[in-house]
Design an enzyme around this catalytic site. Structure first.
Site, PDB file in Angstrom:
ATOM      1  N   GLY A 239       0.799  -1.394  -0.073  1.00 52.03           N
ATOM      2  CA  GLY A 239      -0.095  -0.043   0.018  1.00 52.03           C
ATOM      3  C   GLY A 239       0.826   1.409  -0.056  1.00 52.03           C
ATOM      4  CD  GLU A 273       0.801  -9.468   1.734  1.00 48.82           C
ATOM      5  OE1 GLU A 273      -0.033  -8.522   1.399  1.00 48.82           O
ATOM      6  OE2 GLU A 273       0.581 -10.574   2.301  1.00 48.82           O
ATOM      7  N   PRO A 274       4.855  -5.167  -0.467  1.00 47.03           N
ATOM      8  CG  PRO A 274       7.053  -4.519  -0.783  1.00 47.03           C
ATOM      9  CD  PRO A 274       6.274  -5.468   0.110  1.00 47.03           C
ATOM     10  N   GLY A 275       4.153  -3.680  -3.471  1.00 47.68           N
ATOM     11  CA  GLY A 275       4.233  -3.983  -4.961  1.00 47.68           C
ATOM     12  C   GLY A 275       4.437  -2.562  -5.551  1.00 47.68           C
ATOM     13  NE  ARG A 312      -2.252   2.557 -11.643  1.00 53.13           N
ATOM     14  CZ  ARG A 312      -2.225   3.672 -11.032  1.00 53.13           C
ATOM     15  NH1 ARG A 312      -1.881   4.558 -11.603  1.00 53.13           N
ATOM     16  NH2 ARG A 312      -2.705   4.136  -9.889  1.00 53.13           N
ATOM     17  CE1 TYR A 316      -8.119   1.235  -9.900  1.00 49.57           C
ATOM     18  CE2 TYR A 316      -6.206   1.344 -11.298  1.00 49.57           C
ATOM     19  CZ  TYR A 316      -7.066   0.694 -10.730  1.00 49.57           C
ATOM     20  OH  TYR A 316      -7.047  -0.771 -10.555  1.00 49.57           O
ATOM     21  CB  CYS A 343     -13.462   1.716 -30.586  1.00 47.53           C
ATOM     22  SG  CYS A 343     -12.575   1.550 -32.434  1.00 47.53           S
ATOM     23  CD  GLU A 344     -14.858   1.043 -24.449  1.00 49.78           C
ATOM     24  OE1 GLU A 344     -15.379   1.894 -23.934  1.00 49.78           O
ATOM     25  OE2 GLU A 344     -15.268  -0.278 -24.672  1.00 49.78           O
ATOM     26  CE1 TYR A 372      -1.135  -3.812  -8.616  1.00 50.78           C
ATOM     27  CE2 TYR A 372      -0.311  -1.783  -8.195  1.00 50.78           C
ATOM     28  CZ  TYR A 372      -0.697  -3.317  -7.482  1.00 50.78           C
ATOM     29  OH  TYR A 372      -0.576  -3.481  -6.266  1.00 50.78           O
TER      30      TYR A 372
HETATM   31  N1  LLP Z   1      -1.186  -7.256  -0.674  1.00 53.41           N
HETATM   32  C1  LLP Z   1      -2.418  -7.201  -0.907  1.00 53.41           C
HETATM   33  C2  LLP Z   1      -3.083  -8.388  -0.166  1.00 53.41           C
HETATM   34  C3  LLP Z   1      -2.868  -6.580  -1.887  1.00 53.41           C
HETATM   35  O1  LLP Z   1      -4.415  -6.719  -2.476  1.00 53.41           O
HETATM   36  C4  LLP Z   1      -2.144  -5.636  -2.687  1.00 53.41           C
HETATM   37  C5  LLP Z   1      -2.972  -4.855  -3.804  1.00 53.41           C
HETATM   38  C6  LLP Z   1      -0.950  -5.339  -2.233  1.00 53.41           C
HETATM   39  C7  LLP Z   1      -0.492  -6.163  -1.385  1.00 53.41           C
HETATM   40  C8  LLP Z   1       0.076  -4.547  -2.837  1.00 53.41           C
HETATM   41  O2  LLP Z   1      -0.253  -3.327  -2.778  1.00 53.41           O
HETATM   42  P1  LLP Z   1       0.717  -2.028  -3.130  1.00 53.41           P
HETATM   43  O3  LLP Z   1       2.049  -2.018  -2.412  1.00 53.41           O
HETATM   44  O4  LLP Z   1       0.848  -2.303  -4.697  1.00 53.41           O
HETATM   45  O5  LLP Z   1      -0.088  -0.907  -3.046  1.00 53.41           O
HETATM   46  N2  LLP Z   1      -4.510  -1.782 -10.022  1.00 53.41           N
HETATM   47  C9  LLP Z   1      -4.396  -0.813  -8.800  1.00 53.41           C
HETATM   48  C10 LLP Z   1      -3.823  -1.337  -7.430  1.00 53.41           C
HETATM   49  C11 LLP Z   1      -4.681  -2.430  -6.923  1.00 53.41           C
HETATM   50  C12 LLP Z   1      -4.050  -2.891  -5.651  1.00 53.41           C
HETATM   51  C13 LLP Z   1      -4.512  -4.273  -5.203  1.00 53.41           C
HETATM   52  N3  LLP Z   1      -3.685  -4.701  -4.277  1.00 53.41           N
HETATM   53  C14 LLP Z   1      -3.809   0.646  -9.319  1.00 53.41           C
HETATM   54  O6  LLP Z   1      -3.452   0.269 -10.564  1.00 53.41           O
HETATM   55  O7  LLP Z   1      -3.670   1.479  -8.781  1.00 53.41           O
END
Ligand code: LLP
Length: 416
Positions: A239, A273-275, A312, A316, A343-344, A372
Site C-alpha cells: 500500500g 507486501e509492497p508492490g 490506470r 482510476y 474504440c472507447e 499495474y
Molecule cells: N497485498 C495485498 C493483499 C493486495 O491486495 C495488494 C494490492 C498488495 C499487497 C500490493 O499493494 P501495493 O503495495 O502495490 O499498493 N490496480 C491498482 C492497484 C490495486 C492494488 C490491489 N492490491 C492500481 O493500478 O492502482
C-alpha cells in the site's frame, strides 16, 4: 529516485537512449530499470533492518519473470494471489518458505498446489475459506499455516477502487468476527495459526492509516494472547504510495519507523507486501504519436498505446506524467488529450495535458508505469499486448516479446 533521466534533451533508461530502443523494438513497449528496482528493494530492506522481517513482493503489480528473478536473487519473497502467480514465484526461484498466498477466491486446485509447495502461509479471507482449507489440507496430508486477513475498517484516504480496508470492502474478516475466526481456526486439525494479516489499500501517501490500523491489530493480538493464541507474524500488507505527480509519500524510513513499534510490541516477525513502491517508478511506457488532431473544442494527440496497454488513467483517472522522449529546447507547449487507438471514449492516457508540441512519429514516455501497467493489460480490440524491455547499465534486452497475431487467436475454434 529513478533511472530515467534526460541528458541533452534525450531520455535515457540508465545509460541507454530510449529512442534507440524504440527504433529497434518498435512501440508501444514497457521499459524497466534494473537499477531502480534493485535500489528500491535494498532501501526498503535497509529501513526494516531493526526488525525481524520478510518482504514479499506483490506479484500482481508486475509479474514479469525477469523482474521477479531480480528480486528473488536479492532475497525477496512473494505475495501471490493465484495459481499463476504462485507458479511464477517458484519459477523465479523464490523459496516456498518466503511465499504468502492472498486473495478472497482461492480454489481447491490453488490450495493443493500451495500446500504441496509448502508455502509459508495462507492469508485466509473468510470463514468458508478457512473451513475449505482445513478440508483440503487434511486430504493432502498437510497442515496449512494461516494468518487471518483482518479488515480493520480504516480509511486509507486513497482512490475508492483501491481502498480495501473499509468495512464495506469485500476483503477480510470483519473486525467484530475476527476472534471467532481464530477460535474456530484453533479447533481445526489441519490448520496452524501463525499470524495476522491486513492490507488497507494502495497508493497510500500518509503513515497515519497504517498506524491507526496497527493500533487495532495490537489490541487484537492482546485479546488473542489471553486466549492462548500465539501470533508469530504480523503482515501489514502493501500500500505504500509513490510520486506520480506531486504526491509526497512517506520515505521507506518514515514508513518503517511508523509500523515497526506496533509489530515489536506484539513480539512478532513483520511481513510486508509492497508492490507499487518497488516497481512503479522502475518502469515507463513508450509510445509513438500517430496523429495530432484538432477539433473546434480540443486537441488530441493520438498515440499507439491505449487503455489496453495502460489501464490506470481510464479506470482510476490516474495521473501519469507524459513527456517526449526527445525534448527540443525550442518547442512550444500544446494542451491536448493524449488518447489511444481503442474504440472507447474512455481510452485516454491524459486529459487536458500540457506537453511540448509533438508531431507524428515522435515518441512519448509515460512515467511511473512499472506497477499495474503490463499486469493489467488486455487484448481489447484484438490488439497485441506490448513488449517488455529491461535496461541494465548500458545494455537492454527484451524480457517479454510483443505478442503476435498467432498469440491472439490461440485456443480459438476456427471450424465452421
Ligand atoms: N497485498 C495485498 C493483499 C493486495 O491486495 C495488494 C494490492 C498488495 C499487497 C500490493 O499493494 P501495493 O503495495 O502495490 O499498493 N490496480 C491498482 C492497484 C490495486 C492494488 C490491489 N492490491 C492500481 O493500478 O492502482
Amino acid at each position: 529516485m529513478h533511472s530515467f533521466n534526460y541528458l541533452d534533451g534525450q531520455l535515457y533508461g540508465e545509460r541507454v537512449k530510449v529512442e534507440d530502443i524504440a527504433r529497434e523494438v518498435g512501440t508501444p513497449f514497457y521499459l524497466y530499470s534494473c537499477e531502480t528496482l534493485t535500489n528500491h528493494y535494498r532501501n526498503f530492506e535497509k529501513a526494516l533492518a531493526g526488525l525481524e522481517h520478510l518482504i514479499c513482493y506483490a506479484y500482481k503489480a508486475n509479474s514479469n519473470l525477469a523482474l521477479c528473478k531480480i528480486l528473488a536473487k536479492e532475497g525477496c519473497g512473494a505475495d501471490v494471489v493465484s495459481g499463476g502467480e504462485l507458479r511464477k514465484a517458484l519459477q523465479a526461484g523464490v523459496p516456498p518458505e518466503k511465499i504468502v498466498f492472498n486473495g478472497n477466491g482461492k480454489t481447491v486446485e490453488e490450495m493443493e498446489l500451495a500446500l504441496q509447495s509448502n508455502i509459508l502461509m495462507f492469508n485466509v479471507d473468510s470463514r468458508p475459506e478457512l473451513l475449505l482449507l482445513d478440508e483440503v489440507a487434511g486430504r493432502s496430508g498437510k497442515k496449512a499455516r494461516i494468518a487471518l486477513r483482518v479488515n480493520p475498517d480504516i480509511d486509507p484516504q486513497t482512490h475508492p477502487h483501491i481502498a480495501t480496508g473499509l468495512k464495506e470492502s469485500k476483503f477480510g474478516f470483519e473486525f467484530s468476527q475476527v476472534i471467532e475466526g481464530y477460535k474456530l481456526a484453533q479447533t481445526l486439525r489441519n490448520i496452524e495459526v501463525a499470524g495476522i494479516q491486513m492490507h488497507i489499500g494502495s497508493q497510500i501517501t500518509k503513515v497515519d492509516p497504517f498506524v491507526e490500523a496497527l493500533k487495532k491489530i495490537v489490541d487484537l493480538a492482546g485479546e488473542l494472547k489471553k486466549l492462548d493464541i500465539k501470533i508469530k507474524y504480523v503482515n501489514v500488507g502493501g500500500g505504500l504510495g509513490i510520486t506520480y505527480s506531486d504526491e509526497e509519500p512517506p520515505s521507506f524510513a518514515d514508513y518503517a519507523q511508523s509500523v515497526i513499534p506496533a509489530i515489536k510490541e506484539i513480539g512478532a516477525k513483520g511481513i510486508f507486501e509492497p508492490g507499487r513502491v518497488l516497481v512503479g517508478n522502475a518502469g515507463i511506457l513508450v509510445t509513438k504519436v500517430l496523429y495530432v488532431k484538432e477539433t473546434q473544442s480540443k486537441k488530441f494527440v493520438v498515440v499507439d498505446a491505449g487503455m489496453g496497454d495502460l489501464f490506470r488513467p481510464a479506470f482510476y483517472s490516474a495521473y501519469h506524467e507524459i513527456k517526449p522522449v526527445n525534448l527540443k529546447a525550442e518547442s512550444q507547449n500544446l494542451k491536448a488529450d493524449i488518447v489511444g487507438p481503442i474504440c472507447e471514449s474512455g481510452d485516454f492516457l491524459a486529459k487536458d495535458r500540457e506537453i511540448p508540441a509533438v508531431k507524428r512519429g515522435e515518441f512519448l514516455a509515460v512515467f511511473s508505469a512499472g506497477a499495474y501497467g503490463f499486469s493489467m493489460a488486455s487484448n481489447y480490440n484484438s490488439r497485441l499486448r506490448p513488449a517488455e524491455v529491461l535496461v541494465k547499465e548500458d545494455k537492454f534486452r527484451i524480457v517479454r516479446k510483443r505478442e503476435t497475431y498467432e498469440d491472439l487467436g490461440r485456443g480459438e475454434d476456427e471450424q465452421d
